[in-house]
Design an enzyme around this catalytic site. Structure first.
Site, short mmCIF file in Angstrom:
data_model
loop_
_atom_site.label_atom_id
_atom_site.label_comp_id
_atom_site.label_asym_id
_atom_site.label_seq_id
_atom_site.Cartn_x
_atom_site.Cartn_y
_atom_site.Cartn_z
N ASP A 10 0.83 -1.20 0.00
CA ASP A 10 0.00 0.00 0.00
C ASP A 10 0.87 1.26 0.00
O ASP A 10 1.97 1.27 -0.54
CB ASP A 10 -0.98 -0.06 1.18
N SER A 11 0.38 2.33 0.62
CA SER A 11 1.11 3.61 0.55
C SER A 11 2.51 3.53 1.18
O SER A 11 3.40 4.26 0.77
CB SER A 11 0.31 4.72 1.25
N ILE A 12 2.67 2.63 2.17
CA ILE A 12 3.98 2.56 2.83
C ILE A 12 5.01 1.97 1.87
O ILE A 12 6.20 2.22 1.98
CB ILE A 12 3.88 1.78 4.16
N GLN A 15 5.37 4.95 -1.05
CA GLN A 15 6.20 6.10 -0.61
C GLN A 15 7.63 5.69 -0.25
O GLN A 15 8.37 6.50 0.31
CB GLN A 15 5.54 6.77 0.60
N HIS A 191 2.18 6.58 8.70
CA HIS A 191 3.25 6.50 7.69
C HIS A 191 4.62 6.70 8.34
O HIS A 191 4.71 7.15 9.47
CB HIS A 191 3.00 7.52 6.57
#
Lengths: 242, 242
Positions: A10-12, A15, A191
């Site tokens: 996912d976003s982790i 990014q 995050h």
């Protein structure tokens, strides 16, 4: 010529090439040994990841990765009835989705090293502060994730890994071993800060090394410059059939 | 599914995924739009790069990159008769090698965006300090590279780009526009600090944007999570033929 290592999450994961990011650090560590391919999808849960799985890891593909990290759960663990309810995936379904992902990867390539990563811990105070910084007085009063629930998902992630015989990184536990993890490792309660990214990087490398995917032991794609004879540069390339 | 952008060069490319590195920043900027593939070879000159060229960019390959940065010259510009003499490539040969690289890429794929990057400026004092920190009293007394000579290579790199009709980034000039560039942008008189990496990143993105390879205008590989209907997640994937 180089093997590929896919970071699916996912976003982790998405990014992970920002300042100090764990994906960038992995790319540097496996420099000239393997290509790190980032397949991170912000906001995605395991339920939605299943729609991508066959596209990112097509069965019968000629070039399959040697390893993959599977890093979901932070969104699945969003609480029902709170502001991120649309991302909530019940824990039993989360487990079943992780099993489906691992089974698919094993079907693609039985020798692929698959590493499950648990969601990180949650700093509930940090989530509320973050929401307030964006929405002001309209911000949620109750956090949309709790550390306890994230811990339940983390435990089940580790259990699925054991059940299927693949290694895992228990990020939820690991991070909480350090005093002040809430602000040291998390930028908005969820995050990762550069320090938090470092933890992921170190744990993943340790796991890869333990499973025999150690960068120092892998061949470089081309000769090191010190192996090139300046008087006869062609020689070393010819010797290697290049 | 994603187009590839290849970074081909020497150590300044190889190290571009270190803390604050320009390769990592590009990967983040083109997140979910394009894959950044690092092909950096520390110590390599354009002369030695020619041995790799056909392996990294094979003619007739089914999957060719949409863009490539060609970033050599820092080693070619090492002075004859000094400690890095074995890397010296005469400036006329450097130009001819750059031409060969560009011609090969155009042969591979006439539509590929090719960006030549000049060597950075040299902080001669920084080079001497660096040598002393490693070799002590045995260190070289004269720098193995000078800023003036690096500037000659940079000029010719820009000239070759003009001659062949491809864009270039004049890093040598750009960096020297900033007061204190010697320490601000260079860590050892030659390699880049995080601030130096930022300059490369910004100049490359500006050049890519100017040539129509702008991340915000490129399609994402899969739906954004906000486009997924939580009640019917399959819908948006089906609509996109996924």
């Amino acid at each position: 010529m180089r093997p590929e290592i896919v970071l699916f999450g996912d976003s982790i994961t998405e990014q992970s090439f920002r300042y100090g990011g764990w994906g960038a650090s992995l790319t540097d560590a496996y420099s000239r040994k393997a290509d790190i391919v980032v397949r991170g999808y912000g906001g995605y849960t395991t339920r939605w990841a299943l729609f991508l799985l066959h596209h990112i890891f097509p069965v019968g593909s000629a070039s399959l990765p040697v390893a993959a990290t599977i890093f979901f759960g932070a969104n699945d663990a969003a609480l029902p009835g709170r502001t991120s309810a649309s991302q909530h995936v019940p824990i039993e379904e989360y487990k079943e989705n992780l099993r489906k992902i691992v089974h698919h990867l094993k079907e693609c390539c039985p020798t692929m090293l698959i590493v499950l990563i648990t969601p990180p811990p949650i700093d509930e105070e940090g989530r509320l502060e973050f929401a307030k910084s964006i929405y002001g007085e309209k911000a949620m009063k109750l956090p949309e994730r709790t550390n306890e629930v994230a811990g339940n998902y983390a435990n089940e992630c580790v259990n699925v890994a054991k059940e299927l015989g693949v290694p895992s990184v228990n990020l939820w536990s690991k991070m909480q071993e350090t005093q002040g993890w809430q602000k040291k490792f998390l930028s908005d309660g969820l995050h990762l800060t550069p320090d938090g990214n470092k933890v992921v990087y170190e744990e993943v490398v340790k796991t890869f090394n333990g499973a025999g995917l150690s960068a120092p032991e892998m061949p470089s794609d081309f000769p090191h410059h010190s192996e090139i004879d300046p008087q006869n540069p062609r020689k070393v390339f010819q010797q290697r059939g290049l």
